[in-house]
Design a protein around this motif. Structure first.
Motif, PDB file in Angstrom:
ATOM      1  N   LYS A  30       0.844  -1.210   0.000  1.00 46.10           N
ATOM      2  CA  LYS A  30       0.000   0.000   0.000  1.00 46.10           C
ATOM      3  C   LYS A  30       0.875   1.253   0.000  1.00 46.10           C
ATOM      4  O   LYS A  30       0.619   2.199  -0.734  1.00 46.10           O
ATOM      5  CB  LYS A  30      -0.908   0.006   1.235  1.00 46.10           C
ATOM      6  CG  LYS A  30      -1.943  -1.103   1.222  1.00 46.10           C
ATOM      7  CD  LYS A  30      -2.853  -0.967   2.429  1.00 46.10           C
ATOM      8  CE  LYS A  30      -3.539  -2.296   2.731  1.00 46.10           C
ATOM      9  NZ  LYS A  30      -4.353  -2.262   3.918  1.00 46.10           N
ATOM     10  N   ASP A  46      -6.443  -5.078  -0.612  1.00 45.90           N
ATOM     11  CA  ASP A  46      -7.507  -4.157  -0.185  1.00 45.90           C
ATOM     12  C   ASP A  46      -8.885  -4.632  -0.638  1.00 45.90           C
ATOM     13  O   ASP A  46      -9.899  -4.078  -0.233  1.00 45.90           O
ATOM     14  CB  ASP A  46      -7.252  -2.769  -0.793  1.00 45.90           C
ATOM     15  CG  ASP A  46      -6.572  -1.854   0.204  1.00 45.90           C
ATOM     16  OD1 ASP A  46      -6.404  -2.281   1.357  1.00 45.90           O
ATOM     17  OD2 ASP A  46      -6.211  -0.716  -0.182  1.00 45.90           O
ATOM     18  N   THR A 105     -10.051  -4.244  -3.648  1.00 44.36           N
ATOM     19  CA  THR A 105     -10.644  -3.331  -4.626  1.00 44.36           C
ATOM     20  C   THR A 105     -10.558  -3.900  -6.041  1.00 44.36           C
ATOM     21  O   THR A 105     -11.041  -3.297  -6.989  1.00 44.36           O
ATOM     22  CB  THR A 105      -9.973  -1.938  -4.592  1.00 44.36           C
ATOM     23  OG1 THR A 105      -8.560  -2.118  -4.732  1.00 44.36           O
ATOM     24  CG2 THR A 105     -10.260  -1.234  -3.286  1.00 44.36           C
TER      25      THR A 105
END
Ligand SMILES: NC(=O)C1=CN([C@@H]2O[C@H](COP(=O)(O)OP(=O)(O)OC[C@H]3O[C@@H](n4cnc5c(N)ncnc54)[C@H](O)[C@@H]3O)[C@@H](O)[C@H]2O)C=CC1
Ligand SMILES: O=C(CO)COP(=O)(O)O
Length: 312
Positions: A268, A292, A294
């Motif tokens: 990240k 994450d 996503t």
């Protein structure tokens, strides 16, 4: 040189075992009781290791090895700045701090008035070190005299330290290889095969170099133990937590959340820096998105395979 180790997890414990076979060393750790290391089953600390639950007991140490998870280092070093300042500090963690974007040496350098911090990194599983198997590591410090003193104080007949002054290259090699190891685990977990893993490792190495060189690292450091060496180890061994974490992700199976998996937060942090500084880091960006949640696994693989064809 009096040596203290902070952190009695797998790596701190293993370093205490290795050094304690040769010389006196003090080991401090949270919840440390007795002479067993919870993360190193079957290993007993040598007699020469003084175990203490009291952090103040490390005051006489000249050199302090910080074997804590990367994301704990900033708060820990700030909380104990008075005790740590003036000592030769050796970061033994691999990663990039998510809040500041700094590596371990850069974080420790914020303790004003301190000596140049060093980093100890390279291909070395704690379990191997604790068993006394031969291991080679990089000790990087911008202060050449201090680096040489630490190299000699921390080497043993089976733990060989190579010296460097390229702290940025050494710490970034150790940080970035964990991201690639997660990706390599995903490849194997998803059943994409060893050829795909070799391709991923090679392109991951190109990405590691791109990022590290942009931040001032020397290319030869990335080609050494702390870069290429640790990349190979971590991407190919079931002993690696980063690799196993990626494998579980790729196979959609559960993973023990109590394990330290440095590549997660580091992916990240690196993805954020890469976006801000315009550095092309497709694998790191994809690992950050995958962890994450996503992006789906299928979309992540597809996106890496459909990048424009380009020159190697
Ligand atoms: N395990 C390995 O084979 C190797 C690990 N490393 C690096 O060493 C670092 C530490 O990893 P491990 O020892 O493997 O993890 P670990 O999970 O085995 O141990 C971490 C230790 O840090 C302690 N800790 C966590 N937060 C703390 C805090 N705020 N204050 C004080 N203590 C705290 C935990 O109680 C635990 O004892 C990581 O950056 C890792 O990448 C480097 C080379 C080899
Ligand atoms: O850094 C390591 C070996 O050099 C340990 O790898 P893991 O943190 O993935 O277990």
């Amino acid at each position: 040189m009096k040596i203290a180790i902070l952190g009695a997890g797998a790596f701190g414990g293993a370093l205490a075992v290795a050094l304690g076979r040769e010389r006196p060393v003090t080991l401090w750790g949270r919840g440390l009781e007795g002479r067993q290391i919870a993360r190193l089953p079957g290993i007993t600390l040598p007699e020469a290791v003084s175990v203490t639950p009291d952090l103040a007991a490390i005051a006489p140490a000249d050199a302090v090895l910080l074997a804590l998870p990367m994301q704990a280092l900033s708060a820990f070093s700030a909380d104990h700045a008075t005790l740590l300042r003036g000592k030769a500090l050796v970061a033994c963690c691999k990663g990039v701090d998510l809040r500041t974007g700094l590596g371990p040496v850069e974080l420790l350098a914020q303790l004003e008035g301190g000596r140049a911090p060093a980093v100890l990194t390279g291909p070395s599983f704690a379990a191997d070190i604790a068993r006394g198997l031969p291991t080679a590591l990089t000790l990087a410090c911008t202060d050449e005299t201090l680096g040489a003193q630490l190299q000699h104080a921390l080497s043993t007949p089976v733990l060989r330290l190579y010296r460097s002054t390229d702290v940025i290259g050494a710490e970034l090699g150790g940080a970035l290889k964990n991201i690639v190891a997660i990706a390599a685990g995903v490849v194997i977990g998803a059943g994409l095969g060893d050829s795909a893993r070799a391709a991923l490792m090679t392109r991951g190495y190109a990405e590691m170099q791109r990022f590290a060189l942009a931040r001032g690292a020397r290319p030869e450091t990335l080609a050494g133990l702390s870069g290429f060496g640790d990349l190979v180890l971590t991407c190919t061994s079931q002993l690696s937590r980063n690799f196993r974490f990626g494998q579980a992700l790729g196979a959609a199976t559960p993973f023990d959340a109590s394990q330290t998996v440095e590549g997660v937060a580091t992916a990240k942090a690196v993805a954020q820096i890469a976006a801000k500084d315009g550095i092309d880091m497709p694998i790191s960006t994809m690992v950050a998105a995958l962890v994450d949640g996503t992006v789906t696994l299928g979309a992540a693989i597809q996106s890496l395979l459909t990048r424009p064809l380009k020159q190697e």
